[in-house]
Design a protein around this motif. Structure first.
Motif, short mmCIF file in Angstrom:
data_model
loop_
_atom_site.label_atom_id
_atom_site.label_comp_id
_atom_site.label_asym_id
_atom_site.label_seq_id
_atom_site.Cartn_x
_atom_site.Cartn_y
_atom_site.Cartn_z
N HIS A 218 -2.89 -30.38 0.36
CA HIS A 218 -2.33 -30.81 -0.92
C HIS A 218 -2.28 -29.62 -1.89
CE1 HIS A 218 -6.23 -30.75 -3.03
NE2 HIS A 218 -6.73 -31.20 -1.90
N ASP A 219 -1.50 -29.80 -2.95
CA ASP A 219 -1.48 -28.83 -4.05
C ASP A 219 -2.59 -29.20 -5.02
OD1 ASP A 219 0.77 -27.80 -2.85
OD2 ASP A 219 2.17 -28.70 -4.26
N LEU A 220 -2.93 -28.25 -5.90
CA LEU A 220 -3.96 -28.50 -6.91
C LEU A 220 -3.58 -27.75 -8.18
CD1 LEU A 220 -6.73 -29.76 -7.52
CD2 LEU A 220 -7.77 -27.66 -6.64
N ASP A 221 -3.59 -28.46 -9.30
CA ASP A 221 -3.25 -27.87 -10.59
C ASP A 221 -4.26 -28.39 -11.61
OD1 ASP A 221 -2.25 -27.15 -13.07
OD2 ASP A 221 -0.18 -27.67 -12.58
N LEU A 222 -5.21 -27.54 -11.99
CA LEU A 222 -6.27 -27.97 -12.90
C LEU A 222 -6.09 -27.45 -14.32
CD1 LEU A 222 -9.37 -27.66 -10.54
CD2 LEU A 222 -8.08 -29.71 -11.16
N ARG A 223 -4.89 -27.01 -14.67
CA ARG A 223 -4.66 -26.46 -16.01
C ARG A 223 -4.95 -27.47 -17.12
NH1 ARG A 223 1.09 -23.81 -14.70
NH2 ARG A 223 1.17 -25.78 -13.57
N SER A 224 -4.78 -28.76 -16.85
CA SER A 224 -5.10 -29.79 -17.85
C SER A 224 -6.51 -30.35 -17.64
CB SER A 224 -4.10 -30.93 -17.80
OG SER A 224 -4.29 -31.70 -16.62
N GLY A 225 -7.17 -29.95 -16.54
CA GLY A 225 -8.48 -30.48 -16.21
C GLY A 225 -8.43 -31.75 -15.37
N ARG A 226 -7.20 -32.21 -15.07
CA ARG A 226 -7.03 -33.42 -14.25
C ARG A 226 -5.78 -33.26 -13.41
NH1 ARG A 226 -4.00 -38.07 -14.37
NH2 ARG A 226 -4.97 -39.87 -13.40
#
Length: 147
Positions: free
Chosen positions: A92-100
């Motif tokens: 999967h991809d992961l994008d934690l820039r917003s924290g969620r």
């Protein structure tokens, strides 16, 4: 939880050792288990991190050693990553820039939907909901930094 902790560089944030506690609920069979152990995110020398998890999984009163390995590659931005299985297949991809972040992973006819929440500098959580003809599970994992 209403507040999330934004992450500017996901690979830097994850690097190091984490204590792991995972609750596993099989909703179809009204069963529950628990994993406890550690996850180490170590550098691979190519800008990637290797995620190695090891510990003990207790299911129906039986304790067994358990482990898994994943690879976290740099994503298109510093708050992102591409998560792969140890053999390189996409997870999967992961994008934690917003924290969620919410990620999906189809596995045969089942769908894994993971919610990632960063709760602070030293704490984050994943909740995977797995639904399909073969599985009906909820896996909740809490990570606490140990180094």
């Amino acid at each position: 939880m209403g507040e999330f902790w934004p992450v500017g560089d996901v690979l830097a944030y994850l690097g190091g050792s984490w204590r792991v506690e995972r609750a596993v609920r099989d909703l179809a069979h009204d069963a529950a288990g628990r994993f406890t152990g550690t996850t180490v995110f170590g550098p691979l020398g190519t800008g990637e991190l290797q995620h190695h998890e090891s510990g003990t999984f207790v299911w129906q009163g039986v304790a067994r050693p358990a482990e898994r390995t994943l690879r976290f590659l740099p994503g298109p931005g510093p708050g992102t990553a591409l998560v792969r299985f140890a053999d390189g297949r996409p997870f999967h991809d992961l994008d934690l820039r917003s924290g969620r972040y919410v990620a999906d992973h189809p596995c045969s006819a089942d769908l894994y939907r993971g919610e990632f929440t960063v709760q602070g500098e030293h704490r984050w959580r994943t909740v995977w909901r797995v639904r399909g003809p073969a599985k009906d599970l909820v896996l909740t994992t809490d990570y606490l930094r140990v180094d």
